[in-house]
Design a protein around this motif. Structure first.
Motif, PDB file in Angstrom:
ATOM      1  N   UNK A  16      -0.930  -7.356 -11.462  1.00  0.00           N
ATOM      2  CA  UNK A  16      -0.600  -5.937 -11.549  1.00  0.00           C
ATOM      3  C   UNK A  16      -1.049  -5.179 -10.299  1.00  0.00           C
ATOM      4  N   UNK A  17      -2.241  -5.492  -9.788  1.00  0.00           N
ATOM      5  CA  UNK A  17      -2.709  -4.830  -8.563  1.00  0.00           C
ATOM      6  C   UNK A  17      -1.813  -5.166  -7.377  1.00  0.00           C
ATOM      7  N   UNK A  18      -1.364  -6.419  -7.280  1.00  0.00           N
ATOM      8  CA  UNK A  18      -0.474  -6.805  -6.176  1.00  0.00           C
ATOM      9  C   UNK A  18       0.862  -6.078  -6.284  1.00  0.00           C
ATOM     10  N   UNK A  19       1.375  -5.917  -7.507  1.00  0.00           N
ATOM     11  CA  UNK A  19       2.619  -5.165  -7.674  1.00  0.00           C
ATOM     12  C   UNK A  19       2.424  -3.698  -7.255  1.00  0.00           C
TER      13      UNK A  19
ATOM     14  N   UNK B  53       7.012  -1.114 -14.947  1.00  0.00           N
ATOM     15  CA  UNK B  53       6.999   0.206 -15.556  1.00  0.00           C
ATOM     16  C   UNK B  53       5.666   0.908 -15.393  1.00  0.00           C
ATOM     17  N   UNK B  54       4.569   0.138 -15.562  1.00  0.00           N
ATOM     18  CA  UNK B  54       3.242   0.716 -15.380  1.00  0.00           C
ATOM     19  C   UNK B  54       3.048   1.209 -13.951  1.00  0.00           C
ATOM     20  N   UNK B  55       3.516   0.420 -12.995  1.00  0.00           N
ATOM     21  CA  UNK B  55       3.349   0.785 -11.583  1.00  0.00           C
ATOM     22  C   UNK B  55       4.139   2.045 -11.255  1.00  0.00           C
ATOM     23  N   UNK B  56       5.400   2.106 -11.707  1.00  0.00           N
ATOM     24  CA  UNK B  56       6.216   3.293 -11.416  1.00  0.00           C
ATOM     25  C   UNK B  56       5.568   4.546 -12.001  1.00  0.00           C
ATOM     26  N   UNK B  57       5.028   4.413 -13.213  1.00  0.00           N
ATOM     27  CA  UNK B  57       4.369   5.553 -13.835  1.00  0.00           C
ATOM     28  C   UNK B  57       3.111   5.945 -13.085  1.00  0.00           C
ATOM     29  N   UNK B  58       2.360   4.955 -12.591  1.00  0.00           N
ATOM     30  CA  UNK B  58       1.114   5.213 -11.865  1.00  0.00           C
ATOM     31  C   UNK B  58       1.380   5.787 -10.477  1.00  0.00           C
ATOM     32  N   UNK B  59       2.347   5.183  -9.755  1.00  0.00           N
ATOM     33  CA  UNK B  59       2.543   5.519  -8.342  1.00  0.00           C
ATOM     34  C   UNK B  59       3.470   6.707  -8.137  1.00  0.00           C
ATOM     35  N   UNK B  60       4.378   6.956  -9.104  1.00  0.00           N
ATOM     36  CA  UNK B  60       5.330   8.037  -8.924  1.00  0.00           C
ATOM     37  C   UNK B  60       6.423   7.651  -7.932  1.00  0.00           C
ATOM     38  N   UNK B  61       7.225   8.608  -7.492  1.00  0.00           N
ATOM     39  CA  UNK B  61       8.301   8.301  -6.534  1.00  0.00           C
ATOM     40  C   UNK B  61       7.729   7.676  -5.266  1.00  0.00           C
ATOM     41  N   UNK B  62       8.445   6.676  -4.738  1.00  0.00           N
ATOM     42  CA  UNK B  62       7.939   5.945  -3.575  1.00  0.00           C
ATOM     43  C   UNK B  62       8.135   6.730  -2.294  1.00  0.00           C
ATOM     44  N   UNK B  63       7.094   6.759  -1.481  1.00  0.00           N
ATOM     45  CA  UNK B  63       7.168   7.302  -0.134  1.00  0.00           C
ATOM     46  C   UNK B  63       6.581   6.277   0.813  1.00  0.00           C
ATOM     47  N   UNK B  64       7.168   6.071   1.976  1.00  0.00           N
ATOM     48  CA  UNK B  64       6.643   5.058   2.902  1.00  0.00           C
ATOM     49  C   UNK B  64       5.194   5.326   3.255  1.00  0.00           C
TER      50      UNK B  64
ATOM     51  N   UNK C 236       3.550   0.485  -3.360  1.00  0.00           N
ATOM     52  CA  UNK C 236       3.092   1.583  -2.514  1.00  0.00           C
ATOM     53  C   UNK C 236       3.449   1.349  -1.055  1.00  0.00           C
ATOM     54  N   UNK C 237       3.434   0.090  -0.642  1.00  0.00           N
ATOM     55  CA  UNK C 237       3.697  -0.239   0.767  1.00  0.00           C
ATOM     56  C   UNK C 237       5.186  -0.322   1.075  1.00  0.00           C
ATOM     57  N   UNK C 238       5.983  -0.936   0.136  1.00  0.00           N
ATOM     58  CA  UNK C 238       7.366  -1.270   0.470  1.00  0.00           C
ATOM     59  C   UNK C 238       8.396  -0.605  -0.431  1.00  0.00           C
ATOM     60  N   UNK C 239       7.964  -0.040  -1.567  1.00  0.00           N
ATOM     61  CA  UNK C 239       8.912   0.613  -2.446  1.00  0.00           C
ATOM     62  C   UNK C 239       9.715  -0.335  -3.307  1.00  0.00           C
ATOM     63  N   UNK C 240       9.271  -1.590  -3.415  1.00  0.00           N
ATOM     64  CA  UNK C 240       9.976  -2.561  -4.238  1.00  0.00           C
ATOM     65  C   UNK C 240       8.964  -3.525  -4.854  1.00  0.00           C
ATOM     66  N   UNK C 241       9.452  -4.393  -5.754  1.00  0.00           N
ATOM     67  CA  UNK C 241       8.585  -5.357  -6.429  1.00  0.00           C
ATOM     68  C   UNK C 241       8.966  -6.769  -5.985  1.00  0.00           C
ATOM     69  N   UNK C 242       8.201  -7.372  -5.075  1.00  0.00           N
ATOM     70  CA  UNK C 242       8.495  -8.753  -4.687  1.00  0.00           C
ATOM     71  C   UNK C 242       8.123  -9.714  -5.809  1.00  0.00           C
ATOM     72  N   UNK C 243       8.773 -10.875  -5.799  1.00  0.00           N
ATOM     73  CA  UNK C 243       8.333 -11.931  -6.714  1.00  0.00           C
ATOM     74  C   UNK C 243       6.910 -12.337  -6.334  1.00  0.00           C
TER      75      UNK C 243
END
Length: 475
Positions: free
Chosen positions: A48-51, A100-111, A56-63
């Protein structure tokens, strides 16, 4: 898909500096707590921390298998998960839940953007920029291996290289208040809120310590010390002053291994070092004092500063009459001691012992000493009567017994049979003490009670005929 700049779905860069690791992939305490509350195991926590940090860094979820080993190991070490822990989401629904947890925590992605050093010019030459960026660490983008042994080998090599880069590379340095702060010292300084935190601005540059192993950098509010074995930690205030008086990192305490902490009472402070822990309280400790060795072990077994002894009020010191190292504590003027022991009639401990004493004194007793021989369960109690104690205990040995234990805590590991034996030995001494000449008592100057002696019953312990045979020292 080869780089963030050239794809709609960015991937990790092939080359990552150690500074970038700290800047973009260091979870905050809040993020760590959030992830711990949301997961049920170390593997899911790391995943979860890596996601979160990837989003936060890239705006996407890598495998997870695309996350570089160096990044995963860096995060694992920062949040202190067991060695060999791998990020795992065992089911697709778990991954989607994490997203879903990450999107809720981080909010809209900004570079993410690197923080500009305070004093840096807006435009720098290419040569200067290359010098500041420093050497790059090559990161493998191969999938994470599930075999811990192979994974561990790669991690050790990469982590070692990263640690070198973090501490020594110019790329890991920031300009703060006109001074360069870099490496692991910068990481700790940033964690403590930088120049707005308790350390304030740096007052000097990073220096090598005299041992040739560690480094240090001074700030307005203290000094951060670093070594590969202990990491970076600040030292300041009264605790820092005591540590310095004892020889800094070259003394018995060695390097700090954690930051200064507040004790459970909310008032006292402590800081752990390689060789012991320094404690301080604003009203109870009479300054800051280290606790270590056998005395520290005994003190901890009775509850540390919140136990029956309280805070240390002095450093250790040699007490010749008892051939032991002693240290004072705040509750009831109690003293803890350690002796190497010697099989000699002039030594109190015939072998290595540790214990405590209360010498506040009563009308009937001068001191109560409790000794435990190291490596055994053998407890020896020495009650030292006054003349009134010798006389009055004959007719009121129960009152005398209570006075003995009003000066010192009763040994915590004594069982009921041993307690009965100690009580019988005390009754024997009390009943048959006799002054043969002024100040010369037939029981000796102390009444010695030993837990290893069996219980023989009160009648046999105090019967005149039996006493002549065992002299209160039966086996």
């Amino acid at each position: 898909m080869t780089s963030i700049e050239r794809t709609a779905y960015p991937r990790f860069k092939r080359l990552i500096t150690a500074h970038e690791l700290h800047l973009f992939f260091s979870p905050t305490r809040d993020e760590h707590q959030w992830a711990a509350d949301a997961t049920d195991g170390d593997e899911h926590l790391l995943a979860l921390l890596l996601m979160l940090k990837s989003y936060q860094r890239m705006g996407c979820f890598p495998a997870l298998e695309e996350v570089p080993e160096q990044v995963a190991e860096f995060v694992r070490q920062l949040v202190e998960l067991p060695e060999g822990t791998l990020p795992v989401s065992r089911a697709e629904r778990t991954s989607k839940h994490h997203w879903g947890l990450v999107r809720k925590k981080a909010g809209p992605w900004r570079p993410s953007r690197r923080r500009r050093p305070r004093a840096a010019p807006l435009v720098r030459s290419a040569t200067h920029d290359r010098l500041l960026r420093g050497p790059l660490v090559e990161v493998s983008t191969r999938p994470l291996r599930r075999k811990a042994s192979l994974f561990k080998g790669v991690v050790v090599a990469l982590a070692s290289l990263a640690a070198l880069t973090v501490q020594a590379s110019p790329a890991a340095a920031d300009d703060v208040c006109g001074k360069q702060v870099g490496g692991a010292i910068l990481v700790k300084y940033t964690e403590l809120r930088g120049e707005t935190g308790p350390l304030g601005c740096p007052t000097g540059i990073e220096l090598d310590n005299p041992d040739g192993v560690g480094k240090r950098q001074e700030f307005a509010g203290g000094t951060i010390y670093w070594s590969a074995a202990s990491n970076a930690h600040p030292v300041w205030g009264t605790i820092g002053g005591k540590w310095g008086a004892l020889g800094y990192e070259g003394g018995k305490l060695g390097y700090p291994v954690e930051d200064e902490r507040t004790n459970p009472d909310g008032a006292g402070k402590r800081q752990q070092f390689q060789g012991g822990t320094v404690y301080w309280h604003p009203t109870l400790s009479n300054g800051a004092h280290p606790v270590w060795g056998r005395i520290g072990e005994l003190w901890a077994s009775y509850g540390w500063e919140d136990g029956v002894f309280g805070y240390p009020t002095s450093d250790e010191g040699w007490e010749e009459p008892y051939q032991s190292m002693t240290q004072g504590f705040s509750k009831d003027g109690l003293t803890l001691f350690w002796s190497p022991g010697k099989d000699d009639e002039t030594w109190w401990c015939k072998q290595e012992c540790v214990g405590y004493s209360g010498a506040a004194g009563t009308d009937w007793f001068k001191e109560t000493r409790v000794e435990t021989y190291v490596g055994t369960d053998h407890v020896k109690v020495r009650a030292i009567p006054t003349r009134n104690g010798f006389v009055n205990a004959r007719t009121n040995f129960r009152g005398a017994w209570d006075q003995v234990w009003s000066m010192a805590p009763y040994p915590k590991d004594i069982d009921q049979v041993e307690h009965q034996s100690l009580y019988e030995q005390f009754a024997c001494h009390a009943a048959w003490a006799e002054e043969r000449a002024p100040g010369d008592w037939n029981t000796g100057p102390t009444w010695d009670l030993e837990s290893e002696r069996p219980s023989i019953g009160m009648k046999k312990a105090t019967d005149p005929f039996e006493v002549r045979k065992h002299n209160c020292n039966w086996s």
